[in-house]
Motif scaffolding. Structure first.
Motif, short mmCIF file in Angstrom:
data_model
loop_
_atom_site.label_atom_id
_atom_site.label_comp_id
_atom_site.label_asym_id
_atom_site.label_seq_id
_atom_site.Cartn_x
_atom_site.Cartn_y
_atom_site.Cartn_z
N PRO A 131 -37.33 -34.03 -9.19
CA PRO A 131 -37.77 -35.25 -9.86
C PRO A 131 -36.64 -35.87 -10.69
O PRO A 131 -35.74 -35.17 -11.17
N ALA A 132 -36.70 -37.18 -10.84
CA ALA A 132 -35.67 -37.90 -11.60
C ALA A 132 -35.55 -37.39 -13.03
O ALA A 132 -34.46 -37.40 -13.62
N SER A 133 -36.66 -36.92 -13.59
CA SER A 133 -36.64 -36.45 -14.97
C SER A 133 -35.74 -35.23 -15.16
O SER A 133 -35.28 -34.95 -16.26
N ALA A 134 -35.47 -34.50 -14.06
CA ALA A 134 -34.64 -33.30 -14.16
C ALA A 134 -33.17 -33.65 -14.40
O ALA A 134 -32.39 -32.78 -14.80
N PHE A 135 -32.81 -34.92 -14.18
CA PHE A 135 -31.41 -35.33 -14.34
C PHE A 135 -31.15 -36.07 -15.65
O PHE A 135 -30.09 -36.63 -15.85
N ARG A 136 -32.13 -36.09 -16.53
CA ARG A 136 -32.00 -36.94 -17.71
C ARG A 136 -30.98 -36.40 -18.74
O ARG A 136 -30.56 -37.13 -19.63
N GLY A 137 -30.58 -35.14 -18.61
CA GLY A 137 -29.70 -34.55 -19.62
C GLY A 137 -28.28 -35.04 -19.59
O GLY A 137 -27.59 -35.03 -20.60
N GLY A 138 -27.77 -35.47 -18.43
CA GLY A 138 -26.39 -35.91 -18.33
C GLY A 138 -25.45 -34.74 -18.09
O GLY A 138 -25.80 -33.57 -18.25
N MET A 139 -24.20 -35.07 -17.69
CA MET A 139 -23.20 -34.06 -17.35
C MET A 139 -21.87 -34.39 -18.01
O MET A 139 -21.35 -35.50 -17.88
N ILE A 140 -21.32 -33.43 -18.73
CA ILE A 140 -19.95 -33.55 -19.25
C ILE A 140 -19.01 -33.13 -18.13
O ILE A 140 -19.22 -32.11 -17.48
N ILE A 141 -17.95 -33.91 -17.88
CA ILE A 141 -16.95 -33.50 -16.91
C ILE A 141 -15.73 -33.02 -17.68
O ILE A 141 -15.21 -33.71 -18.56
N ASP A 142 -15.30 -31.79 -17.38
CA ASP A 142 -14.32 -31.12 -18.22
C ASP A 142 -13.34 -30.33 -17.36
O ASP A 142 -13.76 -29.49 -16.56
N SER A 143 -12.04 -30.59 -17.55
CA SER A 143 -11.02 -29.92 -16.73
C SER A 143 -10.93 -28.43 -17.01
O SER A 143 -10.41 -27.68 -16.19
N GLY A 144 -11.43 -27.97 -18.15
CA GLY A 144 -11.34 -26.57 -18.51
C GLY A 144 -12.53 -25.73 -18.09
O GLY A 144 -12.49 -24.50 -18.15
N GLN A 145 -13.63 -26.37 -17.68
CA GLN A 145 -14.81 -25.65 -17.22
C GLN A 145 -14.58 -25.15 -15.81
O GLN A 145 -14.06 -25.89 -14.96
N ILE A 146 -14.97 -23.92 -15.48
CA ILE A 146 -14.67 -23.34 -14.17
C ILE A 146 -15.67 -23.80 -13.12
O ILE A 146 -15.31 -24.49 -12.17
N VAL A 147 -16.96 -23.43 -13.26
CA VAL A 147 -17.97 -23.80 -12.27
C VAL A 147 -18.94 -24.81 -12.89
O VAL A 147 -19.06 -24.91 -14.11
N THR A 148 -19.62 -25.55 -12.03
CA THR A 148 -20.57 -26.56 -12.50
C THR A 148 -21.83 -25.88 -13.03
O THR A 148 -22.36 -24.96 -12.41
N ARG A 149 -22.29 -26.35 -14.18
CA ARG A 149 -23.50 -25.80 -14.81
C ARG A 149 -24.60 -26.86 -14.72
O ARG A 149 -24.50 -27.93 -15.31
N LEU A 150 -25.64 -26.54 -13.95
CA LEU A 150 -26.75 -27.46 -13.74
C LEU A 150 -27.95 -27.07 -14.58
O LEU A 150 -28.20 -25.88 -14.82
N GLN A 151 -28.73 -28.07 -14.98
CA GLN A 151 -29.97 -27.80 -15.71
C GLN A 151 -30.94 -27.05 -14.80
O GLN A 151 -30.81 -27.05 -13.57
N THR A 152 -31.94 -26.41 -15.40
CA THR A 152 -32.78 -25.42 -14.72
C THR A 152 -33.41 -25.92 -13.42
O THR A 152 -33.28 -25.27 -12.37
N THR A 153 -34.09 -27.06 -13.45
CA THR A 153 -34.78 -27.54 -12.25
C THR A 153 -33.80 -27.84 -11.13
O THR A 153 -34.03 -27.48 -9.97
N GLN A 154 -32.69 -28.50 -11.46
CA GLN A 154 -31.67 -28.80 -10.46
C GLN A 154 -31.11 -27.52 -9.86
O GLN A 154 -30.97 -27.38 -8.63
N TYR A 155 -30.77 -26.58 -10.75
CA TYR A 155 -30.11 -25.36 -10.27
C TYR A 155 -31.03 -24.54 -9.38
O TYR A 155 -30.62 -24.03 -8.33
N ASN A 156 -32.29 -24.39 -9.78
CA ASN A 156 -33.22 -23.60 -8.97
C ASN A 156 -33.38 -24.19 -7.57
O ASN A 156 -33.44 -23.45 -6.57
N ALA A 157 -33.43 -25.51 -7.49
CA ALA A 157 -33.57 -26.17 -6.19
C ALA A 157 -32.30 -25.98 -5.35
O ALA A 157 -32.36 -25.71 -4.14
N LEU A 158 -31.14 -26.12 -5.97
CA LEU A 158 -29.88 -25.95 -5.26
C LEU A 158 -29.73 -24.51 -4.77
O LEU A 158 -29.36 -24.26 -3.62
N GLN A 159 -30.01 -23.57 -5.65
CA GLN A 159 -29.88 -22.17 -5.28
C GLN A 159 -30.77 -21.81 -4.10
O GLN A 159 -30.34 -21.15 -3.14
#
Length: 467
Positions: free
Chosen positions: A340-368
């Motif tokens: 759902p669109a509401s799962a993306f409402r948190g936003g994403m910081i893009i950072d050269s020092g972060q190793i892997v992408t960290r997704l919010q719970t609903t997004q990550y569970n679906a991707l996994q």
């Protein structure tokens, strides 16, 4: 009844369509391509005009064979340790960006990031004559710094390059205390009052892992490449450091506050910069200042897709540093995730020092779930570093689903396969927390992409296959 030969042809046709015929489908890759080579590729990036931007070459992985020989080190952390440092960095950046400045919220005055989580660096020159320094790039901080002479072993950590000695430079000048530039350091969390008997401006940065740098805020000439120099560049000349055993010479701040390199050079390069992280450690990428030249058919530069870019809505004095975009969709193997669109409402910081992408719970569970289903042919491996890993022993080739990220405005980016999808045979994503919170886009997932931070136009651009 169809013959066995016809059935075989039909099955092959289906497999080709589902596993590679579609741009957003699947890619067959040799497992030998997962590992970096022992030697640096001879295809080095040289300084040139690339889409109208000045390219600094090369941008290299700090633990790969392309790092300058003076900086080579056998002290390479494990994946578990690298991820631990990266998570600590992410947790602090997100907590800082999410604070609302309430009197009931206590935010540390030091930077909670660990410089050990930064992975990529460039060689530049500082002073006149220029002294080469290998510095790590960081979009999560602003003030650039190097260690300076005089500095003994109890005050500075050991580095393999010669320390910069401001006494031997004809263009060095400490910034006086009680100036507006000096006062700004305090607003941006880097101030340390006056030093040298009250005459000069002091700076201080402490990281969450105990590392720190302390010294004099100064002006100097920064040489970015042959014939490309920034005069009166403001940086930290460090006389008192506590650091890890890695031998990098300093940090190049690429954040959005006034102390950063992009902001200081905005009158020349428009406040825009980009980088391309190589797919493996044995190949160099590039760091560039300036944006692409618009063409008649591409208003924002050829080959790029763009999404609006904003700032983290945190404390007033923290809003300038972090770059934030909004993710609106994810697809795996060409099929959009049912999120759902509401799962993306948190936003994403893009950072050269972060190793892997960290997704919010609903997004990550679906991707996994989608990724595990697509990779069901391969045995799972539980190594404790990331939670979706595979044992590819005995496989010459592996079929990996494409992962595409869609951002606000419709910009869709296909991650490189396998280097932007897998890290040490693991899915290069992890869960960040509740949907309402901020996520982070990691550097592994942007490999081979040119990532353009066009601050002047408040947009972030992606160009595929750039390095």
């Amino acid at each position: 009844m169809a013959s066995p030969v016809l059935l075989f042809i039909l099955l092959c046709s289906y497999y080709s369509t589902a596993h590679g015929g579609d741009k957003h489908g699947f890619v067959v890759v040799p497992t030998s391509s997962f590992e970096p080579e022992a030697l640096c590729s001879t295809a080095r990036v040289t300084r040139k005009e690339q889409n109208g931007a000045t390219v600094l070459a090369p941008l290299v992985h700090r633990h790969g064979p392309c790092v300058p020989s003076s900086q080579s080190s056998t002290n390479k952390p494990s994946l578990a340790e690298t991820l631990r440092r990266s998570r600590a960095r992410a947790d602090y950046i997100v907590s800082r960006a999410s604070s609302r400045g309430s009197s009931n919220v206590s935010v540390p005055t030091y930077l909670g990031t660990s410089v050990d989580s930064l992975e990529y660096g460039v060689t530049l020159g500082i002073g006149t004559p220029a002294v080469s320094q290998f510095v790590l790039i960081d979009t999560g901080s602003d003030l650039s710094w190097v260690q300076c002479q005089p500095c003994n072993s109890t005050k500075c950590y050991k580095q393999k390059d010669p320390l910069f000695d401001p006494r031997k430079s004809t263009t060095y000048a400490p910034i006086p205390c009680h100036t507006d530039v000096c006062r700004r350091l305090t607003v941006d969390r880097y101030g340390a009052g006056c030093t040298d008997g009250g005459a000069h401006c002091g700076y201080f940065i402490q990281y969450g892992d105990g590392s720190r740098t302390n010294g004099v805020y100064s002006h100097e000439t920064l040489t970015l490449g042959p014939g490309v120099a920034v005069t009166n560049f403001r940086f930290g000349c460090g006389y008192d450091q506590r650091q890890t055993t890695d031998k990098f010479d300093g940090i190049l701040g690429l954040g959005g506050a006034p102390e950063s390199l992009p902001v200081q050079t905005a009158s020349i390069y428009g406040g825009a910069f980009s980088y391309c992280l190589p797919p493996v450690k044995s190949k160099p990428g590039f760091l560039a200042l300036g944006g692409p030249k618009p063409s008649n058919t591409a208003a924002h530069g050829p080959g790029f897709v763009f999404t609006p870019m904003g700032r983290a809505m945190g404390r007033v004095d923290d809003e300038l540093t972090s770059y934030v975009v909004r993710l609106t969709g994810i697809s795996v193997g060409g099929i959009p995730l049912d999120v759902p669109a509401s799962a993306f409402r948190g936003g994403m910081i893009i950072d050269s020092g972060q190793i892997v992408t960290r997704l919010q719970t609903t997004q990550y569970n679906a991707l996994q779930a989608a990724f595990r289903k697509a990779m069901a042919a391969y045995p799972r491996l539980h190594n404790g570093d990331l939670d979706t890993c595979y044992n590819f022993t005995g496989y010459g080739n592996v079929t990996v689903p494409r992962i595409a990220l869609t951002f606000a405005g419709g910009a869709t980016v296909d991650l490189d396969v396998p280097h932007g999808v897998l890290l040490n045979n693991c899915l290069a994503f992890e869960e960040s927390g509740p949907d309402i919170g901020l996520g982070m886009i990691g550097n592994v997932n942007t490999r081979t992409l040119e990532v353009l931070y066009d601050v002047g136009r408040s947009q972030l651009g992606f160009r595929s296959g750039a390095c």
